[in-house]
Scaffold this active site. Sequence first.
Site, PDB file in Angstrom:
ATOM      1  N   MET A  75       2.981   7.802  -4.299  1.00 20.79           N
ATOM      2  CA  MET A  75       1.431   7.197  -5.067  1.00 20.79           C
ATOM      3  C   MET A  75       0.355   8.240  -5.677  1.00 20.79           C
ATOM      4  SD  MET A  75       1.525   3.448  -5.045  1.00 20.79           S
ATOM      5  CE  MET A  75       0.700   3.253  -2.938  1.00 20.79           C
ATOM      6  N   GLY A  80      -5.342  -0.393  -3.391  1.00 18.69           N
ATOM      7  CA  GLY A  80      -4.412  -1.383  -2.752  1.00 18.69           C
ATOM      8  C   GLY A  80      -2.674   0.542  -2.303  1.00 18.69           C
ATOM      9  N   CYS A  81      -2.562  -0.768  -1.020  1.00 18.83           N
ATOM     10  CA  CYS A  81      -1.664   0.117  -0.526  1.00 18.83           C
ATOM     11  C   CYS A  81       0.406   0.444  -0.864  1.00 18.83           C
ATOM     12  CB  CYS A  81      -1.219  -0.286   0.548  1.00 18.83           C
ATOM     13  SG  CYS A  81      -2.857  -0.576   2.331  1.00 18.83           S
ATOM     14  N   ILE A  82      -0.118  -0.111  -2.039  1.00 24.33           N
ATOM     15  CA  ILE A  82       1.086  -0.456  -2.784  1.00 24.33           C
ATOM     16  C   ILE A  82       0.889   0.352  -3.726  1.00 24.33           C
ATOM     17  CG2 ILE A  82       1.765  -3.298  -2.683  1.00 24.33           C
ATOM     18  CD1 ILE A  82       5.021  -2.452  -1.719  1.00 24.33           C
TER      19      ILE A  82
END
Lengths: 156, 105
Positions: free
Chosen positions: A33, B103-105
């Site tokens: 990400m 957010g972590c995901i």
Amino acid sequence: MFEEKDRHLCIICSKGTLDMAYPGLVLANAALMEGIDATLFFTFWGLDMITKSKMTHLKVSPIGNPSMGIPNAVGGLPGMTNIATTMMKREIHKLDFPDIDEFLEMIVDAGGKLYACKMSMDMMHLDGEDLFDGVKAVVGATEFMEMSEDAQILFI
Amino acid sequence: MTTKEIAGKTIHFDDSGFMADAKEWNNEVAVELAAEIGINPLTEMHWQVIEFCRQDFLANGDAPNVRRITKQAGIPTKQLYKLFPKGPAKKAAYVSGLKKPTGCI
């Protein structure tokens, strides 16, 4: 802020319990990400994370785990591992984290690469057919050294 | 806090480099912000993600994470990484004029 990064993270996953499976997946996904290349190498019990028949049945044991606050004598009673697993899975789902198989699929779709350790595969009498489809190849330790050249390595 | 002239407007940015006030945003600003980070042109699919991010931010106060965008807006992970390569949630939030997602995901 959005400069191209020349960073590569290699994560060695060596554990097959539910609580030790997530950290590697969360970090690999976080790396992707952030635009960081991520490679996962599954060895020893970590192979359970990518073995089709086992990956959705990983468990967490309350035995020998002081963090859980369950005395070993109680944690050893029949069914306690299943209870602990169900509770942990419930919490994981509450945070909207996917199950192991879906998580791996996300990582592969995001460009992450999965490799299985050859020696562990031989030891556990597994072949390619037994593995999750997203696994790129079965490789030896020396090949892992080649692919992790200049990478940051995490052992979990 | 810094300011920049974008699409004829003075836009405020926070210390992380993201827009400080989502209300200063409009479609022209989005086009310029996207071009600045190498996303040009913005396709219909990009706009779909941007619209979802804006709506979600207005409803929840946070820029959505990758999983939220894929699940709620129905954009497959692969596609999202193609639209906003190397940092989809961050880039989508940036172009949408939102704060940095946490957010972590």
